[in-house]
Design a protein around this motif. Structure first.
Motif, short mmCIF file in Angstrom:
data_model
loop_
_atom_site.label_atom_id
_atom_site.label_comp_id
_atom_site.label_asym_id
_atom_site.label_seq_id
_atom_site.Cartn_x
_atom_site.Cartn_y
_atom_site.Cartn_z
N PHE A 28 0.83 -1.20 0.00
CA PHE A 28 0.00 0.00 0.00
C PHE A 28 0.87 1.26 0.00
N PHE A 29 1.90 1.26 0.84
CA PHE A 29 2.79 2.42 0.89
C PHE A 29 3.73 2.49 -0.31
N ASP A 30 4.21 1.36 -0.76
CA ASP A 30 5.27 1.30 -1.75
C ASP A 30 4.76 1.40 -3.19
N GLY A 31 3.52 1.02 -3.42
CA GLY A 31 3.04 0.82 -4.77
C GLY A 31 2.49 2.06 -5.44
N ARG A 168 -5.10 0.98 -7.91
CA ARG A 168 -3.89 0.44 -7.28
C ARG A 168 -4.04 -1.07 -7.14
N GLU A 169 -3.51 -1.76 -8.11
CA GLU A 169 -3.79 -3.18 -8.24
C GLU A 169 -3.15 -4.03 -7.16
N ARG A 170 -2.07 -3.55 -6.56
CA ARG A 170 -1.51 -4.30 -5.43
C ARG A 170 -2.56 -4.44 -4.32
N ASP A 171 -3.33 -3.38 -4.10
CA ASP A 171 -4.35 -3.43 -3.05
C ASP A 171 -5.44 -4.44 -3.38
#
Length: 392
Positions: A28-31, A168-171
């Protein structure tokens, strides 16, 4: 020497934070958004700038301070608004604000912080700016701005690049949402970091203190994933920004500017400063890197108001490069965030100390004795321009 003193770069802090966090929280922070091309482009734009250092300058003493929006600052640097820091480390927002106050650096509180406007003012006396997202709930937005005024925040920062949340697809993949909703996937992820998970079990989930009225349950997990932006107002326009300018009597900063024509209009509207920003690559993927957008914006503004830049600042030399290209200074978000997540207030202080030391060292190596001597001529030009200048 403490553990944090053995960390020598922002990347060291990032790696330590990564070891502490569940994957979903770290990502969440990095992406960034979608393919994360803009996230990468921000960093690459700094790397492409090459420096042409002066030699034989007396750099035994270097002054990194400057006048920044009416007050002397020890560095051409402001802490950017970063949301949900407490999900990385409880009390992280206050830790960053206290580190900034200790150094005399302005700190910007995010609307989506896990500390309230008043908590920051009380726990970290110093230079405070309040970053306001434009909420659909106008009554709540007006209340937040009034609270910031009452708490003596010296500037209001309006973020204009978030009419809707980025994809934000990581999420999505990590089943992460705010408010939190537990699934089998993220529970296994959280359990992989027992120290982090134990804090949640003991103390409960942190809250986005300024947005507690908006935290309403949703029946759909799919709707919750990558939920940043669900409460923001896509109808916000120039007329409403003018109304905010007219009602806020202190400094007004607009963040999220990427076009020269918009920058010129913001100056004429009466803004006190702008921040060239693409939200750290977390909104529109494919947007131009901030350092690439900066020259045209500076040309349009023509020195009428200060222009800051953010996105991809990881080294003190990046601050020097931004100044050399004409920016008033930089905003840093992830740098101090990684510090706070890695080691609380000492980690945030370490992040600022690293950047300050690297900036001073870079200035000495470039032959710049003060901030005013950091100019465009420190950037190595194209071969054609270099030969032309040499002949002259």
């Amino acid at each position: 020497m403490s553990k944090v003193d053995k960390l020598h770069s922002i990347e060291d802090l990032r790696k330590l934070a990564k070891r502490r966090l569940p994957r979903a929280i770290f990502d969440f922070f990095d992406g960034g958004a979608e393919d994360e091309t803009t996230l990468v482009a921000n960093r690459e734009a700094f790397k492409r700038i090459r420096l042409a250092p002066r030699c034989l300058m007396d750099v035994s003493k270097v002054d990194t301070s400057l006048e920044l929006l009416g007050t002397r600052s020890p560095l051409p640097l402001v802490v950017a608004p970063t949301g949900a820091v407490g999900f990385g480390r409880r009390g992280g927002d206050i830790a960053i604000a206290q580190a900034a106050a200790e150094m005399g650096i302005a700190y910007t509180l995010s609307t989506s912080a896990t500390a309230s406007i008043e908590q920051i003012a009380e726990a970290a006396p110093g230079r405070h700016w309040f970053q306001a997202y434009i909420l659909q709930n106008r009554q709540l937005l007006d209340s937040l701005i009034a609270r910031a005024y009452a708490a003596d925040y010296e500037a209001l920062m309006i973020t204009v690049d978030l009419p809707v949340g980025g994809k934000r697809e990581r999420d999505y993949r990590n089943h992460l949402s705010f408010p939190f909703r537990y699934t089998a996937k993220n529970l296994l992820d959280f359990a992989s970091r027992p120290a982090w998970a134990l804090d949640i079990v003991r103390h409960g989930l942190p809250k986005m203190e300024n947005l507690v009225e908006l935290e309403k349950p949703s029946a759909s997990t799919a709707k919750l994933a990558s939920s940043v932006g669900r409460s923001y107002d896509p109808s916000f326009d120039w007329t409403r920004l003018q109304a905010l300018r007219d009602s806020w009597s202190r400094k007004l900063i607009v963040k999220g500017v990427m076009r020269a024509d918009d920058a010129d209009r913001l100056v004429r509207l009466g803004c006190d400063a702008i921040v060239v920003s693409n939200h750290g690559g977390r909104q529109l993927d494919g947007a131009v890197a901030t350092m690439e957008a900066l020259p045209a914006i500076l040309h349009a503004v023509a020195g009428r108001i200060p222009v800051f830049v953010d996105g991809g600042v990881r080294r003190g030399v990046d601050i020097l490069k931004a100044r050399a290209r004409g920016a008033e200074g930089v905003l840093i978000g992830r740098a101090t965030l990684w510090g706070a997540v890695a080691a609380g207030r000492p980690g945030a202080e370490r992040a600022l100390t690293i950047l300050a030391d690297e900036l001073q060292r870079s200035m000495q190596l470039c032959g710049a004795r003060n901030i005013e001597e950091i100019a465009e001529n420190l950037c190595f030009p194209s071969l054609e321009k270099h030969i032309s200048e040499y002949k002259q």
